[in-house]
Design an enzyme around this catalytic site. Structure first.
Site, PDB file in Angstrom:
ATOM      1  CG  ASN A  93      -1.872  -1.185   1.234  1.00  0.00           C
ATOM      2  OD1 ASN A  93      -2.081  -1.806   0.180  1.00  0.00           O
ATOM      3  ND2 ASN A  93      -2.403  -1.535   2.380  1.00  0.00           N
ATOM      4  CG  HIS A 138       3.855  -1.517  -4.731  1.00  0.00           C
ATOM      5  ND1 HIS A 138       2.693  -2.256  -4.724  1.00  0.00           N
ATOM      6  CD2 HIS A 138       4.824  -2.354  -5.169  1.00  0.00           C
ATOM      7  CE1 HIS A 138       2.952  -3.487  -5.158  1.00  0.00           C
ATOM      8  NE2 HIS A 138       4.236  -3.567  -5.426  1.00  0.00           N
ATOM      9  CB  CYS A 195      11.187  19.905  -9.024  1.00  0.00           C
ATOM     10  SG  CYS A 195      12.562  19.815  -7.858  1.00  0.00           S
TER      11      CYS A 195
HETATM   12  N1  APR Z   1     -10.891  -7.115   4.624  1.00  0.00           N
HETATM   13  C1  APR Z   1     -10.023  -8.068   4.164  1.00  0.00           C
HETATM   14  N2  APR Z   1      -9.741  -8.242   2.855  1.00  0.00           N
HETATM   15  C2  APR Z   1     -10.349  -7.424   1.981  1.00  0.00           C
HETATM   16  C3  APR Z   1     -11.259  -6.403   2.369  1.00  0.00           C
HETATM   17  C4  APR Z   1     -11.527  -6.273   3.761  1.00  0.00           C
HETATM   18  N3  APR Z   1     -12.378  -5.351   4.228  1.00  0.00           N
HETATM   19  N4  APR Z   1     -11.711  -5.772   1.241  1.00  0.00           N
HETATM   20  C5  APR Z   1     -11.093  -6.361   0.201  1.00  0.00           C
HETATM   21  N5  APR Z   1     -10.295  -7.358   0.624  1.00  0.00           N
HETATM   22  C6  APR Z   1      -9.431  -8.254  -0.155  1.00  0.00           C
HETATM   23  C7  APR Z   1      -9.999  -8.635  -1.502  1.00  0.00           C
HETATM   24  O1  APR Z   1     -10.724  -9.849  -1.391  1.00  0.00           O
HETATM   25  C8  APR Z   1      -8.751  -8.816  -2.354  1.00  0.00           C
HETATM   26  O2  APR Z   1      -8.312 -10.173  -2.389  1.00  0.00           O
HETATM   27  O3  APR Z   1      -8.252  -7.526  -0.422  1.00  0.00           O
HETATM   28  C9  APR Z   1      -7.686  -7.987  -1.643  1.00  0.00           C
HETATM   29  C10 APR Z   1      -7.272  -6.759  -2.445  1.00  0.00           C
HETATM   30  O4  APR Z   1      -6.650  -7.246  -3.597  1.00  0.00           O
HETATM   31  P1  APR Z   1      -6.241  -6.195  -4.730  1.00  0.00           P
HETATM   32  O5  APR Z   1      -7.398  -5.285  -4.997  1.00  0.00           O
HETATM   33  O6  APR Z   1      -5.645  -6.988  -5.851  1.00  0.00           O
HETATM   34  O7  APR Z   1      -5.136  -5.280  -4.039  1.00  0.00           O
HETATM   35  P2  APR Z   1      -3.626  -5.672  -3.771  1.00  0.00           P
HETATM   36  O8  APR Z   1      -3.470  -7.148  -3.567  1.00  0.00           O
HETATM   37  O9  APR Z   1      -3.139  -4.771  -2.719  1.00  0.00           O
HETATM   38  O10 APR Z   1      -2.924  -5.264  -5.170  1.00  0.00           O
HETATM   39  C11 APR Z   1      -1.529  -5.372  -5.239  1.00  0.00           C
HETATM   40  O11 APR Z   1      -1.670  -4.231  -7.366  1.00  0.00           O
HETATM   41  O12 APR Z   1      -2.509  -2.516  -8.663  1.00  0.00           O
HETATM   42  C12 APR Z   1      -1.416  -2.943  -7.938  1.00  0.00           C
HETATM   43  O13 APR Z   1       0.179  -1.536  -6.945  1.00  0.00           O
HETATM   44  C13 APR Z   1      -1.123  -1.998  -6.797  1.00  0.00           C
HETATM   45  O14 APR Z   1      -0.224  -2.523  -4.608  1.00  0.00           O
HETATM   46  C14 APR Z   1      -1.227  -2.871  -5.550  1.00  0.00           C
HETATM   47  C15 APR Z   1      -1.010  -4.267  -6.110  1.00  0.00           C
END
Ligand code: APR
Length: 252
Positions: free
Chosen positions: A105, A122, A152
């Site tokens: 995040n 990230h 900048c």
């Molecule tokens: N509690 C627990 N889990 C949750 C909740 C919640 N309230 N809400 C959503 N989720 C879960 C979803 O089920 C999903 O599997 O969080 C996960 C989020 O997954 P993504 O949307 O793919 O996000 P993330 O895994 O952080 O993505 C990784 O992708 O786009 C790039 O750079 C961006 O850091 C990011 C990376």
């Protein structure tokens, strides 16, 4: 799938027994703070195309458009508060039961919750970086449209969000530090991530391959489900609120 009670009990036992526990978090841990996730039904990549907003090519094509999207997200992040999930991870660090949070995040909520040892794989949406001289500075308020694209303050060059876009390498120091953490860990608690984005997504597997355990807290099944010692499928605040009570019961 474990019930809430079983999952929290097992997680608490694993945490107490662990010698070096590390957390690995994704956007799901901040979802209940009002910050949208990327995938899933109401994910950002359902509404926007990442290649139009989160790539170096997109920024080169239209820096103002990319900055407007980031300014909107900066506004969300600055108005958000850490959740109980962020706060319990911070208190586990305080208790010496969690060594590091490795996060995908960019919202800074772990630090605002009190976590001190945070590795941002990230980058940070609350930091800008000059594309000319490399100077970095923190963003304390939502930039106005008329200020975009940010420039900048040192050389006047075009600034960009200090985050990792698709196709870009992760900050070297962060990735190496994360490898070290997962290689040393005997327990990893994964919270709110689909795990689909590399190289971040594979990091928790280092710990499992070395015989460590994995706790998986996520709304739904993900790539870690089959190797987790415990899976909790539900909102992370439900799991961490109950873990918080469990910790209080055991220390009182
Ligand atoms: N509690 C627990 N889990 C949750 C909740 C919640 N309230 N809400 C959503 N989720 C879960 C979803 O089920 C999903 O599997 O969080 C996960 C989020 O997954 P993504 O949307 O793919 O996000 P993330 O895994 O952080 O993505 C990784 O992708 O786009 C790039 O750079 C961006 O850091 C990011 C990376």
């Amino acid at each position: 799938m474990a019930s809430l009670e079983e999952a929290v009990d097992k997680a608490w036992r694993l945490l107490k027994k662990s010698k070096y526990a590390v957390a690995f978090t994704g956007s799901g841990i901040s979802a209940e703070a009002g910050i949208p996730t990327f995938r899933g039904p109401d994910g950002l990549w359902k509404k926007y195309r990442p290649e139009e907003l989160a790539t170096p090519e997109a920024f080169a094509r239209d820096p103002v458009r990319v900055w407007k999207w980031y300014a909107w997200r900066i506004g969300l992040v600055l108005n958000a508060e850490p959740t109980i999930s962020h706060r319990v991870l911070a208190s586990l660090e305080e208790m010496g039961l969690l060594k590091t949070v490795v996060t995908q995040n960019v919202d800074g909520l772990h630090q605002r919750a009190g976590s001190r040892n945070v590795i941002e794989l990230h980058g940070s949406i609350l930091r800008a970086r000059c594309t000319v001289c490399g100077y970095k500075w923190s963003i304390e308020r939502k930039p106005r449209d008329d200020e975009l694209p940010l420039k900048c303050s040192r050389c006047g060059g075009l600034a960009r969000p200090d985050v990792v876009w698709f196709g870009e390498p992760l900050p070297r120091g962060a990735l190496e530090a994360a490898y070290r953490e997962f290689s040393r860990a005997d327990l990893v608690i994964v919270v709110g991530t689909s795990g689909v984005v590399e190289p971040a997504g594979s990091l928790p597997l280092i710990t499992v391959r070395r015989g460590g355990s994995l706790i998986n807290v996520n709304l739904e099944e993900n790539r870690y489900s089959s190797i987790a010692a415990v899976n909790y499928y539900g909102r992370s605040t439900v799991f961490f609120s109950r873990l918080h009570e469990r910790i209080r019961e055991s220390v009182s």
